[in-house]
Design a protein around this motif. Sequence first.
Motif, PDB file in Angstrom:
ATOM      1  N   ALA A  32       0.832  -1.211   0.000  1.00 24.32           N
ATOM      2  CA  ALA A  32       0.000   0.000   0.000  1.00 24.32           C
ATOM      3  C   ALA A  32       0.863   1.256   0.000  1.00 24.32           C
ATOM      4  O   ALA A  32       0.586   2.208  -0.738  1.00 24.32           O
ATOM      5  CB  ALA A  32      -0.935  -0.013   1.210  1.00 24.32           C
ATOM      6  N   VAL A  33       1.918   1.263   0.808  1.00 20.71           N
ATOM      7  CA  VAL A  33       2.812   2.425   0.852  1.00 20.71           C
ATOM      8  C   VAL A  33       3.469   2.633  -0.506  1.00 20.71           C
ATOM      9  O   VAL A  33       3.505   3.763  -1.028  1.00 20.71           O
ATOM     10  CB  VAL A  33       3.873   2.263   1.970  1.00 20.71           C
ATOM     11  CG1 VAL A  33       4.989   3.286   1.824  1.00 20.71           C
ATOM     12  CG2 VAL A  33       3.217   2.378   3.339  1.00 20.71           C
ATOM     13  N   ILE A  34       3.985   1.573  -1.102  1.00 27.52           N
ATOM     14  CA  ILE A  34       4.627   1.684  -2.413  1.00 27.52           C
ATOM     15  C   ILE A  34       3.633   2.196  -3.454  1.00 27.52           C
ATOM     16  O   ILE A  34       3.949   3.088  -4.253  1.00 27.52           O
ATOM     17  CB  ILE A  34       5.244   0.336  -2.843  1.00 27.52           C
ATOM     18  CG1 ILE A  34       6.452   0.004  -1.959  1.00 27.52           C
ATOM     19  CG2 ILE A  34       5.640   0.348  -4.320  1.00 27.52           C
ATOM     20  CD1 ILE A  34       6.972  -1.413  -2.128  1.00 27.52           C
ATOM     21  N   LEU A  35       2.433   1.653  -3.452  1.00 32.08           N
ATOM     22  CA  LEU A  35       1.409   2.068  -4.404  1.00 32.08           C
ATOM     23  C   LEU A  35       1.052   3.538  -4.224  1.00 32.08           C
ATOM     24  O   LEU A  35       1.019   4.304  -5.195  1.00 32.08           O
ATOM     25  CB  LEU A  35       0.163   1.195  -4.249  1.00 32.08           C
ATOM     26  CG  LEU A  35      -1.002   1.511  -5.158  1.00 32.08           C
ATOM     27  CD1 LEU A  35      -0.651   1.127  -6.590  1.00 32.08           C
ATOM     28  CD2 LEU A  35      -2.233   0.751  -4.712  1.00 32.08           C
ATOM     29  N   LEU A  36       0.816   3.950  -2.989  1.00 25.98           N
ATOM     30  CA  LEU A  36       0.413   5.336  -2.744  1.00 25.98           C
ATOM     31  C   LEU A  36       1.545   6.320  -3.023  1.00 25.98           C
ATOM     32  O   LEU A  36       1.333   7.355  -3.663  1.00 25.98           O
ATOM     33  CB  LEU A  36      -0.090   5.481  -1.308  1.00 25.98           C
ATOM     34  CG  LEU A  36      -1.386   4.741  -1.000  1.00 25.98           C
ATOM     35  CD1 LEU A  36      -1.692   4.789   0.489  1.00 25.98           C
ATOM     36  CD2 LEU A  36      -2.543   5.295  -1.808  1.00 25.98           C
ATOM     37  N   VAL A  37       2.737   5.997  -2.569  1.00 25.78           N
ATOM     38  CA  VAL A  37       3.874   6.893  -2.799  1.00 25.78           C
ATOM     39  C   VAL A  37       4.199   6.993  -4.287  1.00 25.78           C
ATOM     40  O   VAL A  37       4.449   8.083  -4.809  1.00 25.78           O
ATOM     41  CB  VAL A  37       5.107   6.437  -1.973  1.00 25.78           C
ATOM     42  CG1 VAL A  37       6.366   7.174  -2.401  1.00 25.78           C
ATOM     43  CG2 VAL A  37       4.844   6.644  -0.486  1.00 25.78           C
ATOM     44  N   SER A  38       4.162   5.867  -4.990  1.00 21.45           N
ATOM     45  CA  SER A  38       4.434   5.927  -6.429  1.00 21.45           C
ATOM     46  C   SER A  38       3.341   6.699  -7.161  1.00 21.45           C
ATOM     47  O   SER A  38       3.638   7.423  -8.120  1.00 21.45           O
ATOM     48  CB  SER A  38       4.598   4.525  -7.020  1.00 21.45           C
ATOM     49  OG  SER A  38       3.403   3.797  -6.940  1.00 21.45           O
ATOM     50  N   GLY A  39       2.109   6.569  -6.710  1.00 24.86           N
ATOM     51  CA  GLY A  39       1.034   7.351  -7.322  1.00 24.86           C
ATOM     52  C   GLY A  39       1.249   8.844  -7.176  1.00 24.86           C
ATOM     53  O   GLY A  39       1.049   9.620  -8.114  1.00 24.86           O
ATOM     54  N   VAL A  40       1.718   9.232  -5.993  1.00 27.25           N
ATOM     55  CA  VAL A  40       1.965  10.652  -5.740  1.00 27.25           C
ATOM     56  C   VAL A  40       3.224  11.132  -6.466  1.00 27.25           C
ATOM     57  O   VAL A  40       3.208  12.168  -7.143  1.00 27.25           O
ATOM     58  CB  VAL A  40       2.082  10.919  -4.214  1.00 27.25           C
ATOM     59  CG1 VAL A  40       2.570  12.327  -3.937  1.00 27.25           C
ATOM     60  CG2 VAL A  40       0.743  10.673  -3.537  1.00 27.25           C
TER      61      VAL A  40
END
Length: 168
Positions: A32-40
């Motif tokens: 989840a962290v990787i997904l959210l940070v990469s999205g941002v």
Amino acid sequence: GTFQRMVVAPVSPTSVLIGKLISSLALVYLSAVILLVSGVLLFQVNLYWNIPVIILAVFLGALSAIGIGLIISSLAKNEEAANSIAVIISVPLQFFIGAFFPLSIMPEPAQIFGEALPFTKLVNAMQNTMTKNLPFETIIPEILYLTISGLILFLLGTIAYRISLKRL
């Protein structure tokens, strides 16, 4: 072969189950962290960060997923079979939670089925929190649904796990 090794291991099955739960949760949160940070960072997605709600929603969604995983691994003969069953279940579920197109354009029976899935509630809660910045009070129904379904699926997974261990 994992179950056979667990039966002869010098730790209790409950300890193994708790260890699996913790490691699975760690993987879910890391993803989840990787997904959210990469999205941002990569896509400049503008999100609202209600961290306690995100942590709670991801935990409750993971509880359902882990319960389903326990059921699958308890039924499967080996790791290959478990992976195949997981793919057979997860790919169609992605259609029913609106991952590919809105649930609203699907036929009514499919919409009813999709709305009954805990992962649809997770998607709704996350979208309402992170993209619409709605207050926690508006997602309480989704959180309650995720809590009940997560506990039920995890309990069923635990029961399946215990039954599988007794069969060995």
